[in-house]
Design an enzyme around this catalytic site. Structure first.
Site, short mmCIF file in Angstrom:
data_model
loop_
_atom_site.label_atom_id
_atom_site.label_comp_id
_atom_site.label_asym_id
_atom_site.label_seq_id
_atom_site.Cartn_x
_atom_site.Cartn_y
_atom_site.Cartn_z
N SER A 6 0.85 -1.19 0.00
CA SER A 6 0.00 0.00 0.00
C SER A 6 0.88 1.24 0.00
O SER A 6 2.02 1.19 0.48
CB SER A 6 -0.88 0.02 1.24
OG SER A 6 -0.10 0.31 2.38
N ASP A 7 0.36 2.33 -0.53
CA ASP A 7 1.01 3.59 -0.23
C ASP A 7 0.85 3.79 1.28
O ASP A 7 -0.01 3.17 1.92
CB ASP A 7 0.41 4.75 -1.03
CG ASP A 7 1.36 5.96 -1.07
OD1 ASP A 7 2.30 6.00 -0.25
OD2 ASP A 7 1.16 6.85 -1.91
N TRP A 8 1.68 4.67 1.85
CA TRP A 8 1.75 4.79 3.31
C TRP A 8 0.42 5.31 3.90
O TRP A 8 0.09 6.47 3.76
CB TRP A 8 2.94 5.66 3.69
CG TRP A 8 4.20 4.88 3.91
CD1 TRP A 8 5.01 4.96 5.00
CD2 TRP A 8 4.81 3.88 3.07
NE1 TRP A 8 6.06 4.07 4.90
CE2 TRP A 8 5.96 3.40 3.73
CE3 TRP A 8 4.47 3.32 1.84
CZ2 TRP A 8 6.79 2.40 3.19
CZ3 TRP A 8 5.30 2.34 1.31
CH2 TRP A 8 6.42 1.89 1.97
N GLY A 9 -0.33 4.38 4.47
CA GLY A 9 -1.60 4.77 5.06
C GLY A 9 -2.78 4.66 4.10
O GLY A 9 -3.84 5.22 4.35
#
Ligand code: BGC
Length: 753
Positions: free
Chosen positions: A228-231
């Site tokens: 995932s992208d961060w968050g």
């Protein structure tokens, strides 16, 4: 390491725990089974490894590293080999620092010049973006370090990037937003892909099975893991089911527990979890089994490479009377803060802690014939009357004024979009005033995306240096002095006004939704279609020499879409200076039943030529060069007909062209009914065969007895044109003695044909 065996010995909790990060940058360990953690770190213009305080916005320090030209610049090189070499250098730094994956390249399409992150993205053109990103990825992975191609998918603005839905029709997705990813996945086999924050057509990228599984793995054969992208993870179980393997950074155990619960309750098949773990461990093992921390990392040597790469990426946009390269002994007034402190990279997660930065002042500071003046400030609009007057005076006394202009950091960054494409007002005013006192004014630009140039007619030369990395100062000196002949070409259009851009009416969207109504007409595909005047078109760039083209040839004049076409052209350096030319090949569909761009880039090659040297450049074009995405077929489709193969100086200027006939072997599926019109039916020779016996009657009834000759009230051309719009049920009214049952029977036979 036998991964299947290890997974079979893992508890449910251990497996779930492996599907999120241990901290900001590491995967988890399972000590009892010998599973080691690995580190991932940001790129993509170097290595941003954080030892201590972690963040994903470039706030805290990372270790010293070499900052290579940002993607906006390196893409302008149009040079696959150069991108590969940047990749090798980044790969070495990762090996040295024990980083398993470098988080890039970021290859989202530049839909609007306003996107705050354009400096990090490659192009408005998917073919160029895909080719160069694939080279970079191959270079990094040649060092047994993975890449993470990001942000998959349709993250083309920063505004509401974590919540907005990018609403895009299928043809546009297939022709514009997917192909760069497709190319990298198919040709460079990236170890990982990073999903974007946004939604696509209403579903979060992190939960989007269509993209993360059906297309990425099913169609393209991706065999790494998706992080995932961060968050970017919302519903962890839905994300896992959709194909999102690794959540980064972590949710402090909350989401791991949700995975465990879902399996226990029978809501999630444990095999889905097993598969995610297998993918993560497989990729980690690719790195661990080749980890080589002893790899040398010579920062100074890489700095010199970065200098050469930056020079190769610069785009000469204007050069009146050959003011550049500067002649030896020229008295030069260098104006602008960026001369001493260049802007060489953008803000956010890609921010590198450059081990050293060289400026133009570092290069030329000691020269007796060069003076340096600040000219403007970097605060607000940068206007400072005293600095401006001082610069004007020095410019008037010099042979040449070089203004180092561009966008200050706050004007463009990850996290927010730009509101306009203007330089700070103080800089625009300064450039105009200096140009008024010195006709040999040269503007060098540091910016991550296009800027308006209201002073373009008044200055002698413009050199687009983009954000050229930590060695950009030396590279600017090399190009201005002629040590390096500029050979970059614009990977994006420079529009005259933001109002002229294809998505001006809806960029950013309303609330949490943005609809890409311009469809496939992104970048030059739009400007060429509507013949919009621009400052500089896609593909544009000058050289200190000039090139001529001859002898464009195709190995056949007719082919079907299962065959390939070989195209060759001779290119000659017709000047006295060695230099590189970017040979650009575009394909234009002469006639089409769907709206298509005027031309599309389908090949490019960068060639270095000594004075008067000629080289032959050869391209091979396959089906995709001629096809569009047919939504009825749900596949690429070549519509039979004439296509032009064009060798162009840029997207606006054709140098040579040749026509070829391409025959599509797939017939678009036809579903006829009584309301189908003739222009659609005529595309199916088989259906027309069924209708043949009725056409004569139809003609004479429609013509009302006229013979269609030139002096009759209705000509045969008019008749034909009218017939195209006639629905089948018109046969009842105008086609003789046909009955309803007869018509139904005809429709049935047409559909069976
Ligand atoms: C960015 C990514 C980056 C990640 C980790 C995110 O905010 O969108 O490109 O890799 O942070 O720093």
């Amino acid at each position: 390491m036998n991964i299947a065996d290890i997974i079979s010995h893992m508890t449910l909790e251990e497996k779930a725990s492996l599907c999120s990060g241990a901290d900001f940058w590491h995967t988890k360990a399972v000590e009892r089974l010998g599973i080691e953690p690995v580190m991932v770190s940001d790129g993509p213009h170097g290595l941003r490894k954080q030892d201590d305080k972690a963040d994903h916005l470039g706030v805290n320090e990372s270790i010293k590293a070499v900052c290579f030209p940002a993607a906006c610049a390196s893409t302008a090189s149009f040079d696959r080999d150069m991108l590969y070499k940047i990749g090798e250098a980044i790969g070495d730094s990762c090996q040295h620092e024990q980083v398993s994956v470098n988080l890039g390249p970021a290859i989202n399409i530049k839909r609007s010049p306003l996107c705050g992150r354009n400096f990090e993205y490659l192009s408005e053109d998917p073919y160029l973006a895909g080719e160069l990103a694939a080279s970079l990825a191959r270079g990094i992975q040649s060092r047994h370090v993975g890449v993470s191609v990001k942000h998959f998918l349709a993250n083309n603005q920063e505004h509401r990037r974590m919540s907005s839905s990018s609403n895009i029709d299928d043809r546009t997705l297939r022709e514009i937003y997917l192909p760069a990813f497709e190319n990298v996945v198919k040709t460079a086999r990236p170890w990982t892909v990073m999903c974007s924050y946004n939604k696509i057509n209403g579903t979060l990228a992190s939960e989007n099975k269509r993209f993360l599984t059906d297309i990425l793995r099913g169609e393209w054969g991706f065999d790494g893991y998706v992080m995932s992208d961060w968050g970017a993870v919302s519903d962890r179980v839905a994300a896992l089911r959709a194909g999102l393997d690794l959540e980064m950074p972590s949710s402090n155990g909350t989401n791991d527990a949700r995975i465990v619960e879902a399996v226990k309750r029978g809501e999630l098949d444990e095999s889905v979890l097993d598969e995610a773990v297998r993918r993560i461990l497989t990729v980690n093992e690719r790195y661990l089994s080749h980890a080589a921390p002893e790899t040398p990392w010579d920062l100074d040597a890489q700095h010199e490479q970065a200098r050469a790469f930056a020079a190769q990426s610069m785009v000469l946009l204007k050069n009146k009377h050959g003011v550049l390269p500067l002649k030896e002994g020229t008295r030069v007034a260098v104006i602008g803060r960026f001369a001493k402190k260049p802007r060489y990279q953008g803000g956010g997660s890609s921010h590198i802690n450059a081990h050293k930065v060289t400026s133009l002042f570092d290069e030329w500071g000691g020269k007796p014939n060069v003076t340096f003046l600040d000219g403007y400030t970097l605060e607000g609009e940068g206007r400072d009357v005293a600095l401006m007057l001082e610069a004007e005076k020095a410019a008037a006394a010099a042979d040449v004024a070089v203004i180092m202009a561009g966008l200050p950091d706050s004007f463009e960054s990850e996290g927010y979009d730009r509101a306009h494409i203007d330089l700070p007002k103080g800089q625009n005013e300064l450039i105009s005033r200096v140009a008024a006192v010195n006709p040999n004014t040269v503007v060098v630009l540091h910016n991550g995306s296009p800027v308006a140039m209201p002073w373009i007619g008044a200055v002698a030369a413009v050199l687009e240096a983009y954000l050229g990395g930590q060695a950009v100062g030396g590279a600017v000196a090399d190009v201005l002095s002629g040590k390096v002949n500029p050979s970059g070409r614009l990977p994006e259009t420079f529009p005259l006004r933001i109002e002229d851009t294809p998505c001006y009416l809806n960029f950013g969207g309303e609330g949490n939704s943005v609809t890409y109504t311009e469809g496939v007409f992104v970048g030059y595909r739009y400007y060429t279609k509507v013949r919009r005047e621009v400052y500089f078109p896609f593909g544009y760039g000058l050289s200190y020499t000039h090139f001529t083209y001859d002898n464009l040839r195709c190995d056949r004049q007719k082919l079907d879409d299962t065959q390939t076409l070989t195209v060759s052209v001779d290119v000659t350096n017709a000047g006295e200076t060695a230099g590189a030319e970017v040979v650009q090949l575009y394909v234009a569909d002469r006639e089409s039943s769907v709206f298509r761009p005027v031309r599309e880039l389908k090949g490019f090659e960068k060639v270095f030529l000594a004075p008067h040297e000629t080289k032959t450049v050869t391209f091979t074009l396959g089906k995709r060069a001629f096809a569009y995405w047919n939504t009825e077929l749900d596949d690429w489709y070549v519509e039979s007909g004439l296509f032009a193969v064009q060798i162009c100086a840029n997207a606006n200027q054709v140098i040579l062209e040749k026509e070829v006939e391409v025959v599509g072997t797939a017939e678009a599926p036809a579903h006829f009914d009584v309301n189908s019109v003739f222009m659609d039916i005529m595309r199916s020779p088989k259906a027309m065969k069924v209708l043949e016996p009725l056409i004569g009657d139809l003609y004479s009834t429609m013509a009302g007895g006229s013979d269609g000759s030139a002096d009759s009230a209705i000509s045969s051309d008019m008749l034909n044109a009218m017939l195209l719009n006639m629905p089948l049920h018109g046969l009842l009214s105008f086609g003789g003695k046909l009955t309803w049952d007869g018509l139904i029977d005809i429709v049935k036979r047409m559909n069976e044909a």
